[in-house]
Design a protein around this motif. Structure first.
Motif, PDB file in Angstrom:
ATOM      1  N   ASN A  10     -41.565 -94.173   4.801  1.00  0.00           N
ATOM      2  CA  ASN A  10     -40.325 -93.457   5.074  1.00  0.00           C
ATOM      3  C   ASN A  10     -39.957 -93.698   6.547  1.00  0.00           C
ATOM      4  N   PRO A  11     -38.697 -94.093   6.821  1.00  0.00           N
ATOM      5  CA  PRO A  11     -38.355 -94.457   8.205  1.00  0.00           C
ATOM      6  C   PRO A  11     -38.604 -93.332   9.210  1.00  0.00           C
ATOM      7  N   TYR A  12     -38.435 -92.089   8.785  1.00  0.00           N
ATOM      8  CA  TYR A  12     -38.655 -90.989   9.735  1.00  0.00           C
ATOM      9  C   TYR A  12     -40.144 -90.823  10.034  1.00  0.00           C
ATOM     10  N   VAL A  13     -40.978 -91.083   9.011  1.00  0.00           N
ATOM     11  CA  VAL A  13     -42.427 -91.035   9.245  1.00  0.00           C
ATOM     12  C   VAL A  13     -42.841 -92.189  10.155  1.00  0.00           C
ATOM     13  N   GLY A  14     -42.311 -93.390   9.858  1.00  0.00           N
ATOM     14  CA  GLY A  14     -42.591 -94.547  10.711  1.00  0.00           C
ATOM     15  C   GLY A  14     -42.155 -94.276  12.144  1.00  0.00           C
ATOM     16  N   GLY A  15     -40.961 -93.700  12.284  1.00  0.00           N
ATOM     17  CA  GLY A  15     -40.434 -93.401  13.615  1.00  0.00           C
ATOM     18  C   GLY A  15     -41.293 -92.388  14.343  1.00  0.00           C
ATOM     19  N   ALA A  16     -41.756 -91.357  13.609  1.00  0.00           N
ATOM     20  CA  ALA A  16     -42.588 -90.333  14.255  1.00  0.00           C
ATOM     21  C   ALA A  16     -43.907 -90.951  14.717  1.00  0.00           C
ATOM     22  N   LEU A  17     -44.498 -91.825  13.879  1.00  0.00           N
ATOM     23  CA  LEU A  17     -45.735 -92.508  14.288  1.00  0.00           C
ATOM     24  C   LEU A  17     -45.479 -93.360  15.521  1.00  0.00           C
TER      25      LEU A  17
END
Lengths: 172, 442
Positions: A10-17
């Motif tokens: 998920n792009p938001y999960v990727g972004g948070a990481l």
């Protein structure tokens, strides 16, 4: 290896990481992430093997590899080496590690490769002029609120969106 | 207080591994987010797949909140972080060129490396083209150096530029990101293949909680505020108070003279006294630094822009004011920062001025107290040989009109002056090269 590619994060999960990693990078090293700096050092190091005298004469290159300086002995090179390893590892674990060409439906393989080469040339030339790329300027500089990095970020998106309509046949 | 850059020593295995692991994390996250696929990246610019924007701005917002929350909690020293210096026009023009390259080639440098690492041929060609781009830049930058170094604003942050507090800017960044995410979801539903039904209200409670968490963190940051230099000193004092206690930070005037003679060291003397005292007498080359300005970020950024062979020396009449300034500047991340031992009072004992310039002492004790011990007849500035120890000059620096130069005292003083001897001192200055990395941009 013919496993089925797993779906992307998920792009938001990727972004948070990515945000946590960027924070840790600043916390540990005092600097941010980057890619174009490593490419610069690699290129100058290669040139230094074939034309050391030329490297010493051109100011911009001499700064990186002049005289007995080794352009590869630099944190940006270690980072880009890690990027290659991390990308390959993740691609392999997720079934995306395979020889292929990603392109728009109307392009031939040859055209796509030629355009990738030209795009890379233009992109990194611009990155050097801007003193950093999407990672080193937009992402890292953006996170520490550097004013120029934000101007840069809007310029990149502006340039790409401004030209996208004219080049829509390349990708659609 | 982080960053931990002091623990990283270039050339060691640990240094190599730290950057290698950071790079691996970076590569893996980009790959897992789909950044190895040029079609997915390019779809961003046709509003079909807004992954690039979502990942990038989530990353910036999360990192930004974590960084500024850590600085306001006193865990991280912002002054020691690498903030890309602003060269406005080269950055804008370079950015536009990159935008063109992005839409033609389908990658940015970092993502192309990831694509190449998973054997995407177009990524490999992009990286190859990029290496030629670097080469072409190195060859051609000499022809437009004026432009390349133009519009340099140094370490300019958004909050300096806007004149508001960092916490407010972080909040604005987070709010901007959230608005962009909302619009991105709508754009994806409308332009995506196949189009989805647009939902005007956010559907996922998890996303709402995450967004609320980021905004709440900004609120906490605003309440806490950012620490002042003296507050930072209180956190950091254990690291450095030893240098004050065992007097390692105090440099004898004789050593100052030696440093000034050393061509490989750039000496900067910062005089923190009042303007009146500065005008009465100051050491040649000393610049006045108003102690009130130390709290001001722009003064600090000026100091950190000096080359890394700079030794900064603080001086006051005695030692008190200089020591206060030392603490504040040290907490702001200054390196190679020292105090001139005994201040101007001791300086004038070691390198006495021409007697005709003095009307005795001011009645203030010479030691420790932050008052000028000597009473000058005139505002001498640097017009005394005491301001230029070591320089040979046959004429006196300043004529004293009402006292003839044949005055017995002056004549007796000149040839036998200890001014010509090298004072005995213990060497204190250890030049420390800045270790902070220049970020990923090399």
């Amino acid at each position: 290896m013919n496993r089925v590619a797993r779906p992307y994060l998920n792009p938001y999960v990727g972004g948070a990481l990515l945000g946590v990693l960027l924070f840790l990078t600043f916390f540990i090293t005092g600097g941010g992430l980057g890619a174009s700096g490593g490419l610069t050092h690699v290129q100058v190091a290669v040139l230094d093997v074939f034309a050391p005298a030329h490297v010493d004469r051109v100011g911009y290159m001499a700064e990186l590899a002049g005289g007995s300086k080794n352009a590869l002995n630099n944190s940006t090179v270690f980072m880009i080496l890690g990027t290659v390893l991390g990308g390959a590892l993740s691609g392999w674990l997720n079934g995306r590690f395979k020889l292929e060409i990603r392109k728009g439906p109307h392009l031939s393989d040859g055209t796509r490769l030629l355009l990738a080469f030209i795009g890379g040339f233009i992109m990194v030339y611009g990155a050097r002029m801007a003193r950093g790329c999407t990672s080193g300027q937009a992402l890292s500089g953006g996170a520490v609120l550097a004013a120029g990095s934000w101007a840069f970020m809007f310029a990149v998106f502006g340039g790409a969106y401004g030209l996208a309509w004219f080049l829509r046949r390349l990708w659609n | 207080m982080a960053p931990l850059a002091n623990l990283l020593h270039p050339g060691t295995l640990g240094y190599f591994l730290v950057f290698l692991f950071i790079g691996m994390g970076f590569g893996a996250i980009l790959e897992m987010s789909g950044f190895g696929d040029s079609r997915k990246l390019a779809a961003q610019f046709y509003f079909k797949d807004m992954t690039v924007l979502k990942v990038m701005f989530t990353g910036i917002a999360v990192a930004c909140v974590l960084i500024f929350l850590s600085t306001s909690l006193g865990l991280l020293n912002y002054d020691r972080l690498w903030v890309n210096p602003t060269y406005l026009y080269p950055e804008i023009v370079g950015g536009l060129i990159m935008g063109v390259g992005f839409i033609i080639g389908g990658f940015c440098p970092g993502t192309s490396v990831v694509a190449a690492s998973t054997l995407k041929l177009d990524g490999i060609l992009f990286v190859t083209g990029g290496l030629f781009g670097v080469w072409a830049f190195g060859e051609s930058v000499g022809s437009f150096e004026g432009f390349f170094y133009s519009s340099n604003y140094g370490r300019l942050t958004l909050y300096d530029w806007l004149g508001i507090s960092p916490g407010v800017v972080v909040l604005l960044v987070v709010l901007m990101a959230l608005v962009m995410f909302y619009l991105a979801e709508i754009a994806e539903a409308y332009f995506g293949e196949p189009p989805r039904k647009i939902s005007w209200l956010p559907q996922s409670p998890l996303k709402m909680w995450a967004a609320a968490g980021l905004v709440a963190a900004c609120g906490l940051m605003l309440v806490l505020g950012q620490p002042t230099p003296l507050a930072k000193w209180n956190i950091l004092q254990n690291n450095w108070s030893k240098a004050l206690a065992d007097r390692a930070a105090y440099v004898h005037p004789g050593e100052v003279l030696e440093l000034k003679k050393n061509a490989s060291i750039y000496v900067r003397i910062l005089d923190v006294r009042s303007e009146a005292d500065y005008n009465l007498f100051h050491i040649a080359g000393a610049q006045r630094l108003d102690p009130a300005e130390i709290a001001n970020a722009s003064a600090m950024s000026r100091l950190s822009s000096f080359p890394d062979n700079t030794v900064l020396l603080l001086v006051s009449n005695g030692e008190e004011a200089a020591t206060r300034a030392w603490k504040a500047l040290k907490a702001s991340g200054a390196v190679n920062l020292y105090i001139i031992e005994g201040g101007i009072n001791k300086w004038l004992e070691v390198f006495p001025p021409e007697p005709c310039l003095l009307a005795g002492t001011s009645g203030q004790p010479a030691a420790a107290a932050d008052q000028l011990h000597f009473a000058f007849r005139y505002a001498v500035g640097t017009q005394s040989r005491a301001a230029h120890p070591g320089s040979i000059r046959s004429q006196p620096w300043l004529q004293c009109p009402e006292i003839t130069q044949t005055d017995a005292a002056a004549a007796a003083w000149l040839p036998t002056s200890k001014w010509f001897e090298t004072p005995v001192y213990v060497k204190k200055v250890k030049l420390q090269r800045k270790v902070a990395t220049k970020g990923g941009c090399g």
